[in-house]
Design a protein around this motif. Structure first.
Motif, PDB file in Angstrom:
ATOM      1  N   HIS A 185       0.897  -1.275   0.062  1.00  0.00           N
ATOM      2  CA  HIS A 185       0.125   0.050  -0.056  1.00  0.00           C
ATOM      3  C   HIS A 185       0.984   1.185   0.088  1.00  0.00           C
ATOM      4  O   HIS A 185       0.412   2.446  -0.716  1.00  0.00           O
ATOM      5  N   ASP A 203      -6.716  -1.768  -0.165  1.00  0.00           N
ATOM      6  CA  ASP A 203      -6.842  -0.538  -1.038  1.00  0.00           C
ATOM      7  C   ASP A 203      -8.235  -0.084  -1.458  1.00  0.00           C
ATOM      8  O   ASP A 203      -8.763  -1.030  -1.994  1.00  0.00           O
ATOM      9  N   THR A 224      -4.507  -3.890  -4.093  1.00  0.00           N
ATOM     10  CA  THR A 224      -3.687  -4.763  -3.206  1.00  0.00           C
ATOM     11  C   THR A 224      -4.700  -4.777  -1.788  1.00  0.00           C
ATOM     12  O   THR A 224      -5.385  -4.072  -1.601  1.00  0.00           O
ATOM     13  N   ALA A 284      -4.758   2.447   3.773  1.00  0.00           N
ATOM     14  CA  ALA A 284      -4.594   3.379   2.965  1.00  0.00           C
ATOM     15  C   ALA A 284      -4.224   4.735   3.612  1.00  0.00           C
ATOM     16  O   ALA A 284      -3.373   5.419   3.089  1.00  0.00           O
TER      17      ALA A 284
END
Length: 340
Positions: A19, A179, A184, A231
């Protein structure tokens, strides 16, 4: 406009590292990755990103990477992260998290790397009661995982004092989600993160969820955790690196969390509500090394960096984790078919 420099991401094929790679790429940074693929996946790193398979204590390989890539900064995620495993196999944790981090730092110093961002953990605070933890709280880890991270923090402080390299220590709380574009997510087999376990149960990979400990001094007896979207965590790394470049003599130690806790049962209730299908729950004893509560006081990161949470609703975190879990099932089915 942020000044960008070439960055090496260690453990960049793993859950959080992958990430961070995407966050750096999205923000226009030149990125390379080193990963030994012991728990990471080559597919998690975009094909155009320079990828080196190897270990972070391979001094010759590191020097070659730093030379080829012109590396000026390291984001260090490579390491072992499971608290109960650290209790049963402490030497693995001191090797992977301390000895190998020392080798990485030595190569970075020798090759003139100027900035180092370290993936640490709120576990360094130990058993601190039911209250938000600040960076001013004592570092008193109660398990080898936390101790190994605390040792590396200390090493970094000493290295930064002796050499022209500044650093950021980011103490994560409980990382979750995937994500938002499902590029991912967490793919490690046998993962222990609660939300990952829960969405695996939703998709049929597990038959239910174990609740470890129902006798903690918390409102419902289960562990309280500050769940942060991966994220948002990755974005904090990019902002921390930019801050190091902007002030090369300053180092930072920052909690990365939302400042509020959810219990294990809160999380499972949220999953049930989103899927409209109650998960099977099995009550089990506490796991070795677990603490009752880990919730951040995040005032320092909010006052130091431009970072602001974007995905801090529990439902959002669970939804993104679930979307990734369904995509991962398709990826794994396709890979299985390709391998006959």
């Amino acid at each position: 406009m942020t000044t960008t420099v070439p960055v090496l991401v260690t453990g960049g094929a793993g859950y959080i590292g992958s990430h961070a790679v995407l966050a750096l790429l999205d923000a226009g940074w030149p990125v390379a990755v080193i990963d030994d693929l012991s728990t990471g996946f080559r597919r998690a790193v975009p094909q155009h990103v320079p990828f080196y398979e190897g270990n972070i204590d391979d001094e010759a390989l590191l020097k070659r990477i730093f030379a080829e890539q012109g590396t000026r900064a390291v984001l260090h995620f490579a390491g072992s992260i499971v608290v109960p495993e650290s209790v049963s196999d402490p030497l693995k944790y001191y090797l992977n998290n301390v000895v190998r981090s020392r080798a990485l730092m030595a190569a970075a110093v020798e090759c003139g790397v100027a900035h180092f961002v370290f993936s640490s953990t709120a576990t360094v605070y130990g058993e601190a009661g039911i209250r938000p933890l600040s960076e001013l709280d004592p570092v008193q880890p109660v398990n080898p995982y936390g101790a190994s991270k605390a040792m590396t923090e200390r090493m970094l402080a000493d290295v930064s004092a002796a050499h022209p390299m500044n650093h950021a220590v980011l103490r994560y709380f409980n990382v979750a989600g995937a994500d938002p574009q499902a590029r991912t997510g967490q793919a490690t087999a046998g993962a222990t993160h609660l939300i990952k376990v829960a969405v695996e149960a939703v998709t049929g990979k597990r038959d239910g969820v174990s609740v470890y400990g129902t006798d903690y001094p918390t409102p419902d007896g289960t562990g309280l955790r500050d769940y942060i979207h991966v994220a948002d965590l990755a974005a904090a790394h990019v902002d921390a690196l930019a801050a190091l470049i902007a002030a090369p003599t300053r180092s930072l130690t920052l909690n990365v969390g939302y400042g509020r806790g959810f219990s294990v049962l809160d999380v499972l209730d949220a999953v049930d509500q989103l899927t409209n299908r109650p998960l099977k729950r099995t009550l089990a004893p506490r796991r070795p090394g677990d603490v009752a509560s880990l919730v951040s006081d995040n005032s320092r990161i909010l006052s130091t960096l431009p970072w602001r949470p974007r995905y801090d609703e529990l439902a959002t975190i669970v939804n993104h984790a679930l979307a990734w879990e369904r995509r991962l099932a398709d990826i794994e089915a396709a890979e299985s078919q390709a391998h006959g």
